[in-house]
Design a protein around this motif. Structure first.
Motif, PDB file in Angstrom:
ATOM      1  N   SER A   9     -19.459  23.901   9.664  1.00  0.00           N
ATOM      2  CA  SER A   9     -19.560  25.103   8.847  1.00  0.00           C
ATOM      3  C   SER A   9     -18.858  24.940   7.506  1.00  0.00           C
ATOM      4  N   MET A  10     -17.992  23.924   7.389  1.00  0.00           N
ATOM      5  CA  MET A  10     -17.301  23.625   6.134  1.00  0.00           C
ATOM      6  C   MET A  10     -17.428  22.138   5.835  1.00  0.00           C
ATOM      7  N   PRO A  11     -18.636  21.683   5.492  1.00  0.00           N
ATOM      8  CA  PRO A  11     -18.873  20.241   5.332  1.00  0.00           C
ATOM      9  C   PRO A  11     -18.067  19.592   4.215  1.00  0.00           C
ATOM     10  N   ILE A 106     -23.625  15.364  -2.775  1.00  0.00           N
ATOM     11  CA  ILE A 106     -23.672  16.686  -2.151  1.00  0.00           C
ATOM     12  C   ILE A 106     -22.823  16.679  -0.884  1.00  0.00           C
ATOM     13  N   LYS A 107     -21.962  17.654  -0.742  1.00  0.00           N
ATOM     14  CA  LYS A 107     -21.125  17.848   0.447  1.00  0.00           C
ATOM     15  C   LYS A 107     -20.167  16.695   0.711  1.00  0.00           C
TER      16      LYS A 107
END
Length: 439
Positions: A9-11, A106-107
């Protein structure tokens, strides 16, 4: 104390405006601080290769190798951020290659990495970027004294994408097929050395032989001091290369550093011994430097799996085998003048094979988590698994590199080789501003 856990949920590890992203690593900071330090010294391998290759070149082609060491670092930094990291280390990768889940970074933030829960993504990404850059710089050696610079850099970008990244995924991504076989490769015997050795051989094969064989300077290093300096940079950088590959600051990593120095030292002794016998009790500084590199290459896959005396044996045997293959370019009729295939390809295969024989779980377990046994523990099948790694990486690297080079050669403006006239007068005068080149 349990290590940090990845939260889907918090990558990225959380919003730093709302939570303290450092808190999850409380008590474990020494792991990622150690890896950052290892990354700093791994970077020195890149200019070290530039010095080494420049010293081994003719004087009038030395700048081309120095220049490419700088440009390779720049190009691969972009490649890694663009899609390289994602192709090698995405969490949802398949057994052969990753996807574009981390395209454009990304992420990629401060969450625990795929490599180790103790290491933030960003730190892991930087460390692995430097591995890729070092490997591409090794491959560039295949263009020795006749490969044009711009096509070489384009080749490096796409080689990293379709050769290095898939092999890194096979070997180090938890979803990779070699990782799950498992083959044992602590720091890159396959992704770094076997792949670069075979790819440099492909580069030299596609380019063809040099045309200046009749010149007095043919095959002779123009500056042995640069060769020595480059080797020392590489040796020092290898402490971070092998020492950080456990991705932690445990005793296993400390042993890997000790094994690195041991193998390099014994590699020097092995090569010098061969030279001393072959050349009637005379020495070679270049030979001693090659022995150090052979020892470093040989211990790379084994550094965190073997005891110190087996590390000494691996370095010694790898250097002797490589030294005895001094004429391999003549035998295979490929002009690979920097001996990349001999030192990295053959040295990497030797190291990977010997890892299967001498690996022991009593060493790998020094990090408190890894149990990797080898032939010395009675796990003889591990040697077969190492041979599977060697065969797969060798074949893939050579065939794909040849195909990529032939394709690039047909693209307008990307012909791979300089003209005979440029090769004769030296690449530096042709490809750099005249005022930068002394008489």
């Amino acid at each position: 104390m349990d290590p940090p856990a990845f939260d889907e949920s918090m990558p990225t590890g959380g919003n730093p405006l709302e939570v303290d992203v450092n808190a999850q690593y409380s008590g474990f900071e020494y792991h990622y601080i150690y890896l950052v330090f290892c990354g700093f010294i791994v970077w020195l391998i890149i200019p070290g290769l530039g010095f080494l290759y420049g010293g081994l070149s003719r004087r009038k082609s030395a700048l081309a190798m120095l220049f490419q060491s700088l440009l390779v670092a720049a190009v691969i930094t972009f490649q890694w951020m663009f899609w390289g990291y994602s192709l090698a280390y995405s969490r949802t990768a398949g057994p052969f290659i990753g996807n574009l889940a981390h395209f454009g970074m990304i992420k990629v933030g401060f969450a625990p990495s795929i490599g180790s829960p103790y290491i933030p993504d960003l730190v892991f990404c930087l460390y692995q970027l430097l591995f890729c850059a070092c490997t591409v710089m090794i491959v560039v050696g295949g263009s020795f004294e006749r490969g044009r610079i711009i096509p070489s850099l384009v080749f490096g970008f796409f080689w990293a994408t379709i050769v290095y990244c898939p092999i890194a995924c096979w070997t180090w991504n938890p979803n990779g097929w070699l990782y799950n076989l498992p083959s044992l490769d602590f720091a890159g015997g396959g992704p770094v050395h076997i792949s670069s050795g075979w790819s440099a051989l492909a580069y030299a094969f596609v380019l063809g032989k040099r045309k200046h064989q009749g010149e007095k300077s043919y095959g002779k290093p123009h500056n042995v001091s640069l060769v020595f300096l480059g080797t020392m940079f590489i040796w020092f950088g290898w402490f971070g290369f092998n020492g950080g590959s456990g991705l932690n600051g445990t005793l296993r990593s400390m042993l890997a550093v000790f094994n690195t120095n041991t193998a390099a030292s014994c590699g020097v002794l092995g090569w010098v011994l061969v030279d001393y016998i072959k050349h009637r009790r005379r020495f070679s500084i270049v030979g001693a430097c090659e022995g150090a590199i052979a020892g470093l290459v040989g211990i790379t896959p084994a550094a965190g799996y073997v005891s110190v005396w087996f590390a000494a044996l691996i370095g010694f045997l790898t250097a002797i085998v490589c030294a005895l293959l001094q004429d391999i370019n003549k035998w295979i009729r490929i002009d690979e003048g920097l001996d990349v295939f001999k030192l990295h390809g053959i040295g990497g295969m030797m190291g990977s094979f010997l890892t299967g024989i001498f690996a022991t779980s009593s060493i790998s377990s020094l990090d408190g988590a890894t149990l990797a046994s080898g032939g010395i523990d009675g796990n003889g099948i591990q040697v077969v698994k190492q041979l599977a790694e060697i065969t797969a990486i060798s074949a893939y690297s050579f065939v794909v590199s040849c195909a990529l080079l032939y394709i690039l050669g047909y693209i307008p403006g990307l012909h791979l080789r300089v003209s005979n006239e440029v090769e004769s007068m030296g690449m530096d005068l042709d490809q750099f501003f005249d005022e930068q080149i002394g008489d």
